[in-house]
Scaffold this active site. Structure first.
Site, PDB file in Angstrom:
ATOM      1  N   SER A   1     -24.126  62.356  19.377  1.00 41.81           N
ATOM      2  CA  SER A   1     -22.694  62.425  19.643  1.00 41.81           C
ATOM      3  C   SER A   1     -22.137  61.007  19.731  1.00 41.81           C
ATOM      4  CB  SER A   1     -22.443  63.234  20.918  1.00 41.81           C
ATOM      5  OG  SER A   1     -21.091  63.581  21.030  1.00 41.81           O
TER       6      SER A   1
ATOM      7  N   HIS B   1     -22.443  72.037  19.004  1.00 47.68           N
ATOM      8  CA  HIS B   1     -22.657  70.607  19.276  1.00 47.68           C
ATOM      9  C   HIS B   1     -24.039  70.351  19.860  1.00 47.68           C
ATOM     10  CE1 HIS B   1     -21.437  66.509  19.600  1.00 47.68           C
ATOM     11  NE2 HIS B   1     -21.592  66.474  20.912  1.00 47.68           N
TER      12      HIS B   1
END
Length: 678
Positions: free
Chosen positions: A530, A645
């Site tokens: 991320s 995610h």
């Protein structure tokens, strides 16, 4: 010579489910599978990692809801998991009896949908109904359905919300606050709710009454009902950006009373108190302080505060939790946790005393309390080489071991140490080293994040232990600026145009590892996900000579378009806004995608992402892989079709992804096997 992409030739890869894009992804996945999943050790490694994830003797962490302890559990039999509950008495047993409340595997099979559990909002203090959130294959967007905890069934005609990044919470048995996609104009530029509405049972969702709204450029707006008996009240908020917000008390006539604290502070009401966590100096108190006010007195204009915590250059607040009569506070000193109990005195002031001693280089966290009823707490203590121990105690009455996790990897010959590197501007950067005592350099893996005030604290990493440490590798965690290890100033020092300080810190740790003889550049790998994927992109483009291989997971790499992709607009307070002429130059310089060139030597790269990641767009990883391929550099891409995610929606996917990563790293970083002497 640098080549900047003015007209991006790979925009077509941003079409998440476009036919051409998915066909291209399938080709990349096949290449990665051939290179990594076909490796001789891959299958056995994946199996050993799956054993850890599916182990029946893991600690089942619970949350108390009335008479029951609730837990969500995945294993080999329950791939998507079960939401289950037991009693405190049963939980003390080695093999508690669990009552399954909701079987997500069965629901997914019945409805033909790849449901992933996304939590539940249980009505307090009755604990009779829940608003269950289900994600389609791991995305942040969820569907919401009302669930009856007595009958263990969805409520016919109950509250239901279609797929969106919904915020929802109970007001009473027949009313909720809801922010969701109500159609055009109801979402922010970041894709989150812009309006808050009060929705009454039995009425159409579109008829829910608006009570608050933010601006389109805000990150989100929301509301919650404080259901503490005797202190019932409603609050609404708007997140101006990722680090600034406004909170208001919502009165019975729907008028607003501003909770007048700095907009970068975190504030909430607890019974008669207003608790404020400062990100900048205020009222003579340092940034990073934790303050307590009288709630009613504060609204009346009194700004007399009790400082519950004041940081110094080596300490920071890590968290806090309430019991019925006390506040348990977790702090960090040089990234090692301390914990103490604070007690408000009847005549004013707060008493404090240590709760428990914490071993060096360990972490402690409060797992659960019941602030309405008792002063009991559940505490988790672990370290890099020490599996979790779960303690149950009562303030003033000591504690006892409730559960202990078994060892998952061989720690013989391993040590955990903390060192400090010196960054380019002289800043001391702490980092942890876990691995064998070395008489010669060996393979090492350096992990970092460096953003959004996220702290990387000690933890027992069973997967890393099996996949890396048992093989003889060294694992390193860098506590670089941008994180929260030393409080708000540590974070703020790497915001916006100052982001390169985080990169410099990470590079300084890499160089220090080599200087100490722990590893060499050829045997040093780096990994992050991320925002940590942006860090990896920076290592690739700015410091390629320091690393032998790099892994960027669900990465953020195109810093000129991130704000136009999915939730990206919510991060402009962290990085800057590409549409702002003052920010665009430094964002161009930060953007790994735009800094890739043909005339530099890059280490091999593995990029991982998910088609269902609706937070960080998979286009970041796809486009970077395409650009690296175009320039002739070694790169592999693995895109999981599900998982969101997190990159994985179940233990099978998680074990597969982890095995791919460590196979890639070991292929490139392990020392060559020398032939035996004849």
């Amino acid at each position: 010579m640098r080549c900047v992409i003015e007209n991006d030739p790979y925009l077509w890869l941003e079409d998440v489910e476009g036919e051409a894009a998915l066909a291209w992804v399938a080709e990349r996945n096949a290449e990665t599978a051939a290179a990594l999943a076909a490796d001789a050790g891959f299958a056995s490694l994946k199996e050993r990692l799956r054993e850890v994830l599916d182990a029946s003797d893991r600690i089942p962490y619970t949350v108390r809801r009335g008479a029951f302890l609730y837990n969500f559990w995945r294993d080999a039999t329950h791939a998507r998991g079960v939401w289950r509950r037991t009693t405190p008495e049963q939980y003390r047993k080695d093999a508690p009896e669990w009552e399954v409340v909701l079987d997500v595997d069965a629901l997914a099979a019945e409805e033909g949908e790849k449901w992933v559990w996304a939590g539940a909002r249980v009505r307090h203090p009755e604990y009779d109904r829940a608003l269950v959130c289900l994600s389609r294959d791991g995305g942040d967007a969820v569907v919401v359905r009302e669930f009856d905890l007595a009958t263990r069934a969805f409520v016919e005609g109950g509250f239901r919300v279609a797929e969106a990044k919904t915020q929802i919470g109970w007001i009473d048995a027949d009313t909720v606050f809801v922010g969701t996609d109500f159609g055009p104009g109801s979402l922010t530029d970041s894709g989150y709710p812009r309006t808050v509405r009060r929705w009454r049972r039995g009425t159409p969702q579109e008829d829910a009454i608006p009570v608050f709204e933010g601006r389109t450029q805000d990150v989100s707006a929301g509301a919650w009902h404080d259901s503490t008996p005797g202190y019932e009240r409603d609050f609404v908020f708007r997140s101006l950006d990722f680090h600034h917000s406004e909170t208001h008390l919502l009165t019975p006539d729907d008028s607003l009373v501003r909770i007048d604290v700095p907009d970068d502070a975190d504030a909430y009401a607890h019974r008669e108190h207003l608790i404020v966590s400062l990100k900048s100096a205020w009222l003579g108190h340092r940034a990073g302080s934790l303050l307590a006010f009288g709630f009613d007195a504060f609204l009346a204009g009194d700004r007399s505060a009790e400082a519950l915590f004041t940081p110094d250059e080596r300490t920071a607040l890590a968290g806090h939790s309430w019991t019925r009569h006390h506040l348990i506070m977790e702090t960090m000193r040089d990234v090692s946790t301390r914990i103490e109990v604070l007690t408000p005195a009847p005549g004013g002031g707060w008493a404090r005393e240590p709760l428990t001693d914490v071993p060096a280089l360990s972490a402690v966290s409060i797992v659960d309390t019941d602030p309405d009823i008792s002063d009991e707490y559940v505490l988790d203590v672990s370290g890099f080489l020490q599996p979790s121990t779960l303690y149950q105690g009562e303030i003033g009455a000591g504690s006892e071991i409730l559960k202990q996790a078994p060892a998952r990897f061989d720690t013989a010959g391993l040590t955990a140490e903390q060192f400090f590197a010196t960054s380019d501007d002289g800043t001391r950067v702490p980092y942890f080293v876990i691995g064998p005592d070395r008489s010669a350099p060996g393979p090492a893996l350096l992990y970092g994040y460096g953003g959004f005030e996220v702290s990387l604290t000690p933890f027992y990493g069973a997967l890393t232990g099996r996949a890396w440490l048992e093989r003889g590798g060294t694992y390193v965690i860098a506590n670089i600026r941008g994180g929260g290890e030393y409080g708000p100033d540590w974070h703020r020092s790497a915001l916006g145009a100052d982001r390169p300080r985080a990169f410099e810190d990470f590079a300084a740790v890499a160089a220090d590892l080599v200087a100490r003889g722990i590893t060499t550049p050829a045997m040093l790998g780096a990994a992050g996900g991320s925002n940590g994927g942006l860090l990896m992109g920076a290592m690739l483009t700015r410091y390629p000579q320091l690393f032998g291989a790099i892994v960027a997971q669900v990465p953020l790499l195109d810093m000129l378009r991130f704000h136009e992709l999915l939730a990206g607009a919510s991060w402009t307070a962290e990085y800057g806004n590409p549409d702002n002429e003052a920010d665009r130059p430094h964002l161009r310089a930060l953007s790994p995608y735009h800094q890739l060139t043909a005339d530099r030597v890059y280490p091999p790269v593995l990029l991982t992402t998910s088609t269902r990641d609706d937070r960080v767009h998979p286009g970041h990883a796809r486009k970077a892989a395409a650009r690296l391929r175009e320039l002739g550099h070694p790169v592999l891409l693995h895109e999981n079709t599900g998982g969101g995610h997190a990159g994985a929606g179940d233990n099978e996917q998680a074990a597969h992804n982890k095995a791919l990563t460590h196979t890639f790293l070991w292929q490139h970083l392990s020392p060559p096997v020398r032939p035996a002497a004849g």
